[in-house]
Enzyme design. Structure first.
Site, PDB file in Angstrom:
ATOM      1  N   CYS A  98      49.542  22.340 -25.756  1.00 21.75           N
ATOM      2  CA  CYS A  98      48.158  22.379 -25.285  1.00 21.75           C
ATOM      3  C   CYS A  98      48.047  21.683 -23.935  1.00 21.75           C
ATOM      4  O   CYS A  98      48.898  20.873 -23.544  1.00 21.75           O
ATOM      5  CB  CYS A  98      47.226  21.728 -26.295  1.00 21.75           C
ATOM      6  N   ASP A 135      42.709   5.964 -26.070  1.00 17.35           N
ATOM      7  CA  ASP A 135      42.946   6.902 -27.172  1.00 17.35           C
ATOM      8  C   ASP A 135      43.522   6.258 -28.434  1.00 17.35           C
ATOM      9  O   ASP A 135      43.051   6.518 -29.534  1.00 17.35           O
ATOM     10  CB  ASP A 135      43.855   8.040 -26.682  1.00 17.35           C
ATOM     11  N   ARG A 142      35.367   9.162 -26.899  1.00 20.10           N
ATOM     12  CA  ARG A 142      34.280  10.114 -26.661  1.00 20.10           C
ATOM     13  C   ARG A 142      32.915   9.464 -26.839  1.00 20.10           C
ATOM     14  O   ARG A 142      32.013   9.659 -26.029  1.00 20.10           O
ATOM     15  CB  ARG A 142      34.428  11.305 -27.619  1.00 20.10           C
ATOM     16  N   THR A 153      28.620  15.253 -25.762  1.00 15.73           N
ATOM     17  CA  THR A 153      29.522  15.781 -26.786  1.00 15.73           C
ATOM     18  C   THR A 153      29.132  17.203 -27.134  1.00 15.73           C
ATOM     19  O   THR A 153      28.007  17.473 -27.562  1.00 15.73           O
ATOM     20  CB  THR A 153      29.497  14.920 -28.053  1.00 15.73           C
TER      21      THR A 153
END
Length: 383
Positions: A98, A135, A142, A153
């Site tokens: 990805c 992360d 987020r 979002t």
């Protein structure tokens, strides 16, 4: 201390060091997120990769006592490879990482930028207290970015920025400095539900809610047998999934190449599948160790590559798959190879599965071998 002036200096400096977006928010409890996380747990929608308790994930002051503010940063990454990038061809089938795994591991890049920001702050405020996260920390990148006004979002649960769509990496810095917070951005999805409708596995249950147990991006990172219902959906993905990003109207014509570190390497972003079957741990680390998609090691990637060859019905891979089915010490790899051989469906493959069953003792592998042989009946019925 003039926090307004310091805030502007931080914003200016962030641009100098290559941060694409920056926002400021309070270190208050993320009350709405806490309720959502609780609901995710009750429904069994979590991936299992989450770090920390719900309290640690939503209460910044548990992570940094005396925290007053959180600084959120975003860095854009490319959405397209160069036009002459290698394509998957017969006998040379390729897999696909990805976009978030293209180029250098973003954890390292964003941590570098945040540490520079951290040093800049400490030079200005000697008694400042800070904590950097990218992360892998407890906080939701987020949720922090959303409250800091970096973006909103989307229904696909990704942060969407005005300039770069959702093709951004996120990180944050918690501090005891009381900055004036920025204002959140209004939801920009409206009635659109393209991501919900396009999700290959129906993982986006409703706008803003994801069942990670059905999400291909998470499933590609698991190390056990991939549930059969998802194998046909996997295609040639070896790590991650971009479907919900690619169909998003906010991402159309979005492709930024701001950072050389994030540029995709052809044979890494789109690796040949057959060499992945026999790659050693050392070779895997040398070739893929610098990208974020390598964090779970080679086993999930190999399993996905085996499924990919079955997806392509690549007859040139039969000999290698037979060897793996007979000799690999890992049941998941042996069993998946048997399933893939059945999917490819040559007589040589079926005969090899039948012969291998005579010496196989692992019940899970035998079950996969039976699945592989079942493809012969499917072929006959179509006959």
């Amino acid at each position: 201390m003039n926090t307004d002036q310091l805030k502007q200096e931080i914003i200016d400096y962030s641009k100098e060091i290559g941060i694409d977006k920056i926002g400021f928010t309070t270190a208050d409890v993320f009350t709405e997120l806490k309720e959502r996380l609780k609901r995710q747990q009750e429904l069994g929608y979590q991936s299992g990769f989450e770090k920390g308790t719900n309290e640690e994930r939503t209460e910044p002051k548990r992570l940094l006592p005396g925290a007053q503010s959180i600084i959120s940063i975003a860095m854009a990454y490319p959405s397209r490879m160069r036009k002459d990038a290698p394509k998957s061809r017969k006998e040379e089938r390729r897999g696909f990482f990805c976009r978030a795994s293209w180029g250098m591991d973003y954890h390292d890049v964003l941590r570098d930028r945040l540490q520079k920001l951290e040093r800049f702050i400490h030079e200005k405020v000697t008694d400042a207290v800070t904590k950097v996260m990218v992360d892998t920390g407890e906080l939701s990148d987020r949720a922090v970015a959303e409250r800091a006004g970096v973006g909103f979002t989307g229904k696909n649960t990704l942060l969407i920025t005005e300039e770069f769509g959702s093709f951004v990496y996120l990180g944050e810095l918690i501090t005891n400095i009381p900055f004036i917070p920025d204002s959140p951005i209004e939801d920009g999805c409206g009635d659109c539900r393209k991501c919900i409708d396009a999700c290959p596995t129906g993982a986006i249950v409703q706008g803003g809610q994801l069942n990670a147990q059905r999400c291909i991006a998470f499933l590609t990172q698991t190390k056990d047998f991939l549930p059969e219902e998802f194998r046909s959906k996997l295609g040639n993905r070896v790590y991650g999934c971009d479907t919900c990003q690619l169909v998003c109207p906010k991402n159309q014509k979005v492709d930024f190449h701001h950072h050389p570190e994030f540029e995709p390497e052809d044979d890494i972003a789109k690796p040949l599948l057959k060499p992945m079957l026999t790659i050693s741990n050392r070779e895997f680390k040398e070739q893929f160790g610098h990208i974020s998609g390598s964090w779970r090691g080679k086993k999930p990637i190999q399993r996905n590559a085996i499924i990919g060859l079955g997806h392509y019905k690549d007859k040139t891979a039969v000999d290698e798959l037979i060897s793996i089915m007979n000799n690999d010490p890992r049941p998941v790899i042996r069993g998946t190879a048997a399933w893939s051989l059945g999917k490819i469906g040559t007589e040589e493959a079926f005969d090899a599965i039948t012969k291998a069953m005579e010496k196989e003792s692992d019940q899970d592998v035998l079950f996969e071998m039976e699945k592989g042989l079942a493809f012969r009946e499917v072929q006959s019925s179509k006959g």
